[in-house]
Design a protein around this motif. Structure first.
Motif: not given
Length: 632
Positions: A2-9
Motif C-alpha cells: 500500500n505504501f509503495i502504491k502511495r509513493l507511486e501516486e
C-alpha cells in the motif's frame, strides 16, 4: 504494498505539477486561470478561505485552516483574517506593512506562522494555489513583469489582470542577453513553494550583530565572478539569495525581529512602505511577500519607547495573540502535544487533562467588577456554560472589561513539562487527575523565579481545580451507579415539565392510570429547584422562564430536553444523585463489601471502563476517592 502504491501516486502527482512553456504559453494559462497571477497576500487569504469557514450560532467565524493546530483563539484569528489578510488581499496598503504577532510565551505565535508556511507549500501544489515564475530567476519572478509599463493598461483591459512590480536586475539582464528582448520567448515554469528548497518561503534569525551580515537579508556580491563580469553592478556577479530575495511570492518569517540590530531593520523601511528594498548597487528591487514577525509584550514596549524606532513602528501592524481562555480548548492543546510523543502505553484517565486546563485558564483570567461574578463562574461562562445569574450573552461584556486578559498566566509549556515528568516515571501505567494536580504543585516548589505571593495564588488555583474535580468525580460515579442514567434523567425531567406547564397555566394534571385530576406536584418541583438554590420567592419566575424556553424550542421545531437548559440539567442531575447518595456512599466506602455490594462495585467499574474511558487502575482509584469524599 500500500505504501509503495502511495509513493507511486505521489510521484505521479509531482509530475502533474510540473509545467514549462514560453511566456506566450503562459498567457494562455492566465486567460484560463487568472488566479495564478494573484499576489502573495491574496494567495494566503484564499488558502485560508478555501479550507472552509464555519459560522457558529454565537456569531463570528471559525476558519477550518487553523482547526488542527490552534485552539481557543477563534476571535483572534477572525480579526487577523478579516482585518489584515482580507484588506491585504484586496491590494489595500495594509499588505505592505509588517505583521507583528505579539503575545506571551508559548501562546501559539510560532505555531501560527509555521501553519501559514506549511499551508502555502501545500496550497501551491493545488489547482487554486498554482503559481508560475520566469525560469532561472533567483527571485521566482512573476512572468507578467516582462510586459512593458506602457502596455499594462491594455493588458488589464483584455485579460482582466492587474500587474504590479518590475523585473529584478537578474531577469532584466537575462531578457537582453539570452532572449534579445523578445519577451514572448522567455521560458516560464510552474513553481512549488518550499522552505527547504528556499522557494517563496524564508526565515531570518538574528545572531551576533558583530558577525551577522546584511547579506543574509538582501544577498551579496559573488567575488569569484567579479573578474569575469568586470563590475559589482552586473547582476551576474551578485547572489540574490538573501531571505528577502528567496521569499518573494510568498512569506518571510522574521524571528525575534525586535532583538535585531538596527541596520537590519532599516531595510524593512522601504519594503514596508513601497514594497521594495535596496540590494547591492542596483535600483530598488520589487518584492511581493508577506513579512511576519513575533515578539512578547515586554520587548514590544521597549521597542516603542525608543524614539529611533518611530519610522518603523508606523509601518507595523500589531496583532495580539493571547493565551486560550476556554478549558475545553486547552484540553485539546495538551492532548495534541501528548499524542506527538511515544507514550502510547500509558493511559490518561478522563478529566486528567481537564484539571490541568482548569488550573491554566484560571491563572490567565482577570477578576470581574460585576457583582456575583467570580473566576470559576467566568471560566465556565467562557467555556460555553450558563451559570447562576449570568448567560452567554454576558460574555462579550466580561471580555470588554480587560483588553489584556489572556496576555499573562501559566503557559501550556509549563503544564506539558509537568505532565511529561509524571508520565515518564517507570512505574506509571495510568495518570489520573490527582497525579496531575500533584505534579503541578511539585513544579511550583521547584520554580525559583516566582514570588511567595505568586506561589500562594497559584496554589489556590490548584485547590480550586481540585474542588472542581471533586464534583466531576462524584457525578461520574453517581452516573455509573444509575442504571440507564439518561432514561432516569429524562423521565424526571418530563415529569417536572408537565407539572411546571400545569402550574403556569393554572390547570390540573390527569393521572395517567385513574384519570383523576390532580394539582401540580409542588413537592416534586421544589425538590428539583432547591438543588440549584431557586428560592420560594423566585420559583414562579424560574418556572415561567422554563416555559418560555420550551415554547421557543417548539416554534423552531427543536426538541427541548433536560440538556437544553444548563441550570435545569444541573438540578435534575443533583436530584438524581441526592436520591442515590446513601447507596453510593455505603457501596464505595465499605472495606468488607458483601456479595451484593461487590457485585454492584464490579458493575459500576465495568461501566466506567466500557462507557467512560477509564482503565481498571483509574476506575478503582476513582471509586476509592469518591467513597472518601462522600464520607467527609
Amino acid at each position: 504494498m500500500n505504501f509503495i502504491k502511495r509513493l507511486e501516486e505521489f510521484r505521479s502527482l509531482e509530475k502533474q505539477n510540473t509545467w514549462e512553456g514560453t511566456f506566450y504559453d503562459y498567457l494562455q494559462v492566465v486567460k484560463e486561470k487568472p488566479w495564478v497571477t494573484q499576489l502573495a497576500h491574496s494567495r494566503i487569504y484564499n488558502m485560508i478561505y478555501d479550507a472552509g469557514v464555519e459560522e457558529p450560532e454565537h456569531g463570528g467565524k471559525r476558519y477550518k485552516f487553523f482547526n488542527k493546530e490552534i485552539f481557543g483563539l477563534d476571535k483572534t484569528l477572525e480579526k487577523l483574517v478579516e482585518e489584515y489578510f482580507h484588506p491585504a488581499a484586496r491590494r489595500l496598503d495594509v499588505r505592505k506593512r509588517i505583521l507583528l504577532l505579539m503575545g506571551p510565551v508559548s501562546g501559539g505565535k510560532s505555531t501560527l506562522v509555521a501553519m501559514l508556511k506549511k499551508g502555502l507549500e501545500r496550497y501551491s501544489r493545488t489547482e487554486r494555489g498554482a503559481l508560475y515564475a520566469i525560469k532561472n530567476c533567483p527571485m521566482h519572478e512573476e512572468p507578467l513583469h516582462l510586459i512593458p509599463k506602457d502596455l499594462r493598461e491594455d493588458f488589464e483591459k483584455e485579460y482582466g489582470v492587474y500587474i504590479e512590480g518590475e523585473l529584478c536586475p537578474s531577469c532584466r539582464m537575462m531578457l537582453e542577453t539570452e532572449y534579445g528582448g523578445n519577451i514572448e520567448n522567455v521560458l516560464v515554469e510552474r513553481i512549488i513553494l518550499s522552505e527547504d528548497n528556499r522557494v517563496g518561503i524564508g526565515t531570518f534569525t538574528p545572531s551576533d550583530p558583530k558577525s551577522q551580515d546584511i547579506a543574509d537579508l538582501t544577498g551579496s556580491i559573488d567575488f569569484s565572478t567579479i573578474a569575469e563580469y568586470g563590475s559589482e553592478s552586473d547582476p551576474r556577479a551578485y547572489r540574490f539569495d538573501g531571505e528577502l530575495n528567496i521569499a518573494n511570492r510568498g512569506i518571510m518569517e522574521f524571528q525575534e525581529m525586535l532583538k535585531c540590530d538596527e541596520k537590519f531593520l532599516w531595510n524593512l523601511l522601504s519594503l514596508s512602505q513601497e514594497g521594495n528594498f535596496k540590494a547591492g548597487r542596483f535600483a530598488l528591487i520589487y518584492a511581493d511577500e508577506m513579512i511576519v514577525a513575533h515578539t512578547n509584550e515586554n520587548e514590544y514596549k521597549s521597542f516603542i519607547s525608543n524614539k529611533k524606532n518611530e519610522a518603523l513602528q508606523s509601518r507595523i501592524i500589531v496583532m495580539k495573540i493571547p493565551y486560550n481562555l476556554k478549558v475545553r480548548e486547552e484540553v485539546k492543546i495538551y492532548d495534541k502535544l501528548i499524542k506527538q510523543s511515544d507514550l502510547k502505553d500509558i493511559h490518561i484517565a478522563p478529566h486528567a487533562l481537564r484539571v490541568a486546563s482548569i488550573f491554566s485558564v484560571l491563572t490567565r483570567l482577570k477578576e470581574s467588577k460585576k457583582q456575583g461574578m467570580d473566576l470559576v463562574k467566568k471560566m465556565k461562562l467562557y467555556d460555553g456554560e450558563d451559570v447562576e445569574g449570568f448567560k452567554q450573552k454576558d460574555v462579550s461584556e466580561l471580555q470588554a472589561e480587560h483588553t489584556d486578559e489572556g496576555m499573562s498566566g501559566v503557559d501550556p509549556r509549563y503544564v506539558i513539562n509537568r505532565l511529561s515528568s509524571a508520565l515518564i516515571r517507570t512505574t506509571t501505567k495510568c495518570i489520573n487527575p490527582l497525579d496531575v494536580l500533584r505534579t503541578l504543585k511539585d513544579g511550583l516548589d521547584q520554580h525559583p523565579s516566582i514570588t511567595k505571593e505568586e506561589r500562594d495564588r497559584l496554589l489556590n488555583f490548584i485547590s480550586i481545580a481540585r474542588k472542581e474535580y471533586d464534583e466531576l468525580a462524584k457525578k461520574e460515579v453517581q452516573k455509573a451507579f444509575v442504571y440507564s442514567f439518561e432514561d432516569s434523567a429524562r423521565v424526571l425531567f418530563d415529569n417536572y415539565l408537565d407539572n411546571v406547564e400545569a402550574y403556569c397555566n393554572g390547570v390540573k394534571l390527569k393521572d395517567p392510570i385513574t384519570d383523576e385530576e390532580l394539582d401540580p406536584d409542588e413537592k416534586l418541583m421544589r425538590s428539583i429547584e432547591e438543588q440549584i438554590g431557586v428560592s420560594e420567592s423566585a420559583k414562579k419566575s424560574f418556572r415561567e422562564e422554563i416555559l418560555i424556553r420550551l415554547s421557543s424550542y417548539a416554534r423552531k421545531g427543536k426538541r427541548f430536553d433536560y440538556k437544553s437548559h444548563e441550570r435545569l440539567r444541573e438540578a435534575v442531575e443533583k436530584k438524581l444523585f441526592a436520591d442515590l447518595k446513601d447507596v453510593v456512599k455505603i457501596t464505595t466506602s465499605t472495606k468488607t463489601p458483601d456479595a451484593e455490594q461487590l457485585k454492584r462495585i464490579n458493575e459500576v467499574s465495568a461501566k466506567l471502563i466500557d462507557e467512560y474511558g477509564y482503565c481498571s487502575i483509574c476506575a478503582n482509584e476513582l471509586l476509592k476517592y469518591v467513597g472518601s469524599l462522600l464520607n467527609r
